[in-house]
Design a protein around this motif. Structure first.
Motif, short mmCIF file in Angstrom:
data_model
loop_
_atom_site.label_atom_id
_atom_site.label_comp_id
_atom_site.label_asym_id
_atom_site.label_seq_id
_atom_site.Cartn_x
_atom_site.Cartn_y
_atom_site.Cartn_z
N LYS A 1 -13.29 7.67 -2.14
CA LYS A 1 -14.54 8.44 -2.11
C LYS A 1 -14.84 9.03 -0.74
O LYS A 1 -15.65 9.95 -0.63
CB LYS A 1 -15.70 7.54 -2.54
CG LYS A 1 -15.60 7.05 -3.97
CD LYS A 1 -16.77 6.13 -4.31
CE LYS A 1 -16.66 5.61 -5.74
NZ LYS A 1 -17.77 4.68 -6.08
N GLY A 2 -14.23 8.49 0.31
CA GLY A 2 -14.55 8.99 1.64
C GLY A 2 -13.32 9.07 2.53
O GLY A 2 -12.66 8.05 2.79
N LEU A 3 -12.97 10.28 2.96
CA LEU A 3 -11.91 10.49 3.94
C LEU A 3 -12.55 11.11 5.17
O LEU A 3 -13.08 12.22 5.11
CB LEU A 3 -10.83 11.43 3.38
CG LEU A 3 -10.10 10.95 2.13
CD1 LEU A 3 -9.19 12.06 1.60
CD2 LEU A 3 -9.27 9.70 2.42
N PHE A 4 -12.52 10.39 6.28
CA PHE A 4 -13.27 10.81 7.46
C PHE A 4 -12.37 10.98 8.67
O PHE A 4 -11.57 10.09 9.00
CB PHE A 4 -14.35 9.78 7.80
CG PHE A 4 -15.39 9.59 6.73
CD1 PHE A 4 -16.52 10.39 6.69
CD2 PHE A 4 -15.22 8.61 5.75
CE1 PHE A 4 -17.48 10.21 5.70
CE2 PHE A 4 -16.18 8.43 4.76
CZ PHE A 4 -17.32 9.24 4.73
N LEU A 5 -12.52 12.12 9.34
CA LEU A 5 -11.93 12.33 10.66
C LEU A 5 -13.03 12.08 11.67
O LEU A 5 -14.06 12.77 11.67
CB LEU A 5 -11.39 13.75 10.79
CG LEU A 5 -10.13 14.02 9.96
CD1 LEU A 5 -9.92 15.52 9.78
CD2 LEU A 5 -8.91 13.39 10.63
N VAL A 6 -12.84 11.08 12.51
CA VAL A 6 -13.85 10.66 13.48
C VAL A 6 -13.39 11.11 14.86
O VAL A 6 -12.30 10.75 15.30
CB VAL A 6 -14.04 9.13 13.45
CG1 VAL A 6 -15.23 8.71 14.29
CG2 VAL A 6 -14.18 8.62 12.01
N ALA A 7 -14.20 11.90 15.53
CA ALA A 7 -13.78 12.47 16.81
C ALA A 7 -14.99 12.84 17.65
O ALA A 7 -16.12 12.88 17.14
CB ALA A 7 -12.91 13.72 16.55
N PRO A 8 -14.77 13.08 18.95
CA PRO A 8 -15.88 13.55 19.79
C PRO A 8 -16.53 14.79 19.21
O PRO A 8 -15.86 15.61 18.56
CB PRO A 8 -15.20 13.84 21.13
CG PRO A 8 -13.99 12.94 21.15
CD PRO A 8 -13.53 12.89 19.72
N ASP A 9 -17.81 14.96 19.45
CA ASP A 9 -18.57 16.08 18.88
C ASP A 9 -17.92 17.42 19.17
O ASP A 9 -17.92 18.32 18.32
CB ASP A 9 -20.00 16.07 19.43
CG ASP A 9 -20.76 14.80 19.06
OD1 ASP A 9 -20.19 13.71 19.18
OD2 ASP A 9 -21.93 14.90 18.66
N ASP A 10 -17.35 17.58 20.38
CA ASP A 10 -16.81 18.88 20.77
C ASP A 10 -15.44 19.18 20.16
O ASP A 10 -14.85 20.23 20.44
CB ASP A 10 -16.75 19.03 22.29
CG ASP A 10 -15.87 17.96 22.96
OD1 ASP A 10 -15.21 17.19 22.24
OD2 ASP A 10 -15.86 17.91 24.21
N ARG A 11 -14.93 18.30 19.31
CA ARG A 11 -13.66 18.57 18.63
C ARG A 11 -13.85 19.09 17.20
O ARG A 11 -12.87 19.28 16.48
CB ARG A 11 -12.76 17.31 18.60
CG ARG A 11 -12.32 16.82 19.96
CD ARG A 11 -11.14 15.85 19.84
NE ARG A 11 -9.88 16.54 19.70
CZ ARG A 11 -8.70 15.93 19.49
NH1 ARG A 11 -8.66 14.61 19.40
NH2 ARG A 11 -7.59 16.63 19.36
#
Length: 423
Positions: free
Chosen positions: A359-369
Motif C-alpha cells: 500500500k505504500g512505496l516511499f522515497l525518503v529524501a531531503p526536501d531539496d531532492r
C-alpha cells in the motif's frame, strides 16, 4: 627491505581518500549492482521488442549508464562513450538497426554467461562486427554483470596499468583491453592479499595510479628513482589529511541516513507493525544499540524465496502486518545516493510479489531532492509504474510530524498525509 610495490599497495589500502575506502568498501556500491543489472535487462528487452528507438537521450541505456556514472569518482564520465557524436556518427548502435540488435544480443548473452570463457567469446563476437565507436568502454556494463570476470575500464585505469607494467595499452580496441585483462589477472593473483576476486578492487588501484593520486614505483631498481618515488609517496600521505576530512563528511552523511532509518523503524513499531531493516544495515550503531534491534531477523518466506529477493532484503525499511506478515509499506532513504537504485529496489518488491499488494512505496529524501526524484520517475524505464503510486516523503515533514504520527496515527493514513504523490 619491503618492496616498493608492497609499500604502495599498503598505503593505498589505508588511504582514507583512495578508491579502496571511498568506493570499493562503500556499501551503496553493492546495492547498485542489482539495479544496474535490471536496467541492462530493460535495455535488452527494448532492443528485442523494437521499442529502443534511435536516440541515446531519453533511452533506457542512458538511464542505466547514468546510474553507473554516479558511482563516485571511479566511473565519473562513464556515459561519455555512449553519448551520440553526430559529426562522427558514433557509437553506431542508434541509427544502424543491425548493430543495435547485435549490441542487445551481446548484453543478453553476457548476462546469461556462467564462465569467463563465455563472456570472452561474447566480446570477441561483438568485436568481429567492428561496430564503429563501440569499444571496451562497454566493459563497464559487463563489470556490473560479472565483477569477478571483467575488470572495469577507463582512461585512468589504462594509464595506471601502463605506468605499473611498462605496457602500452591503447584505448578503443577490444584486443588491447583483453590483453590488459590478462595482465590484470596475473597482477591480482600475485598480490591477492591486497585485492579481491571482485576486480573492482584492482580497478580502483589502477585508477588511483593512473589519475595521479600515487606515483608508480620504479621498475628498474634505480636507487635514485626509488628515493624520488618515496618522496612523492610521502607527499601523497601528507595530502591525505584533506581526504580524511572528506571521508568524515561522508561518514556523517551515512550517520544521517542511519538516523532516518531509525526514525522509520521506531515509527513502524509505534504504529504496530513488524519492521525489517536492510540486511547490510542492521549492525549500524544508533544511540542505545543497533539499528536492527527489535526488528525481524528474516523476511517472510514468500518474499525471501521470490524474484528479486536479493534486492528486496536491501530495502532500507519495510513495515509488515504482524498478524499476516503482509508488507504494508517500504521506504528507501536517499540522503545523497542514487535515486534510481532506490526506485528499482522498491519495484522489485512491488512487481516481484504482486500478491503482497503493497500500500505504500516511499522515497525518503531531503526536501531539496524532490525535483530530482520526480525527474527520475519521468525516465522511460519507469513509464509503466504510475499505478504503483510511489510517494515522496521529505525529511522536513518526517522531522516535524513523526512524534505526532507515533502517538496519534493509525495505519498509513498519517504517513500518506505528510508525503507527496509522484504519479
Amino acid at each position: 627491505m619491503t618492496p616498493p610495490l608492497s609499500i604502495l599497495l599498503q598505503r593505498w589500502r589505508d588511504d582514507p581518500g583512495g578508491t579502496y575506502r571511498t568506493w570499493f568498501l562503500w556499501e551503496e556500491r553493492l546495492k547498485n549492482f542489482r539495479s544496474i543489472r535490471r536496467g541492462l535487462a530493460e535495455v535488452v528487452q527494448e532492443i528485442e521488442s523494437g521499442t529502443f528507438g534511435n536516440l541515446y537521450q531519453g533511452s533506457s541505456l542512458r538511464t542505466v549508464v547514468g546510474s553507473i556514472a554516479e558511482q563516485r569518482q571511479m566511473f565519473k564520465g562513464a556515459d561519455h562513450a555512449f553519448l551520440w557524436k553526430p559529426k562522427l556518427r558514433i557509437p553506431d548502435i542508434y541509427e544502424n538497426h543491425e548493430n543495435q540488435l547485435a549490441f542487445g544480443r551481446f548484453l543478453d548473452t553476457c548476462a546469461c554467461c556462467s564462465t569467463d570463457e563465455a563472456v570472452l567469446a561474447a566480446i570477441r563476437q561483438l568485436d568481429s562486427r567492428k561496430i564503429k565507436g563501440l569499444g571496451p568502454a562497454a566493459a563497464n556494463l559487463l563489470y556490473f554483470l560479472h565483477p569477478t570476470f571483467v575488470p572495469p575500464f577507463n582512461t585512468a585505469i589504462v594509464n595506471g596499468y601502463n605506468a605499473l607494467t611498462g605496457a602500452k595499452v591503447k584505448l578503443g580496441k577490444w584486443p588491447e583491453y583483453l590483453a590488459m585483462r590478462e595482465g590484470i589477472l596475473r597482477f591480482n593473483a600475485e598480490h591477492r592479499d591486497f585485492f579481491s576476486n571482485d576486480f573492482g578492487a584492482i580497478g580502483g588501484f589502477l585508477f588511483d595510479v593512473g589519475s595521479g593520486r600515487y606515483p608508480a614505483p620504479p621498475r628498474d631498481g634505480d636507487e635514485a628513482a626509488r628515493v624520488a618515488w618515496e618522496t612523492d609517496l610521502q607527499k601523497v600521505r601528507e595530502d591525505g589529511a584533506a581526504a580524511a576530512k572528506q571521508l568524515r563528511r561522508s561518514e556523517e552523511e551515512e550517520r544521517s541516513h542511519t538516523e532516518i532509518q531509525g526514525w522509520l523503524r521506531d515509527l513502524g513499531h509505534a504504529l504496530g507493525f513488524d519492521v525489517w531493516i536492510a540486511a547490510n544495515d542492521t549492525n549500524r550503531a544508533l544511540p542505545g544499540g543497533r539499528l536492527g534491534d527489535g526488528c525481524l531477523e528474516a523476511l517472510p518466506t514468500v518474499i525471501a524465496t521470490g524474484p528479486g529477493s536479493d534486492a528486496i532484503r536491501l530495502i532500507d525499511v519495510i513495515w509488515l502486518h504482524r498478524a499476516t506478515a503482509q508488507v504494508v509499506a517500504a521506504f528507501e532513504v536517499e540522503h545523497t545516493t542514487s535515486i534510481y537504485s532506490g526506485i528499482v529496489r522498491l519495484l522489485d518488491l512491488a512487481l516481484g510479489a504482486p500478491e503482497q499488494a503493497v500500500k505504500g512505496l516511499f522515497l525518503v529524501a531531503p526536501d531539496d531532492r524532490e525535483e530530482e526524484v520526480r525527474e527520475q520517475l519521468l525516465r522511460p524505464a519507469f513509464r509503466h509504474i504510475a499505478h504503483l503510486q510511489m510517494r515522496f516523503l521529505p525529511y522536513g515533514e518526517l522531522t516535524r510530524n513523526r512524534e505526532a504520527i507515533a502517538r496519534f496515527g493509525e495505519g498509513l493514513k498519517a504517513v500518506h498525509a505528510v508525503s507527496k504523490a509522484l504519479s
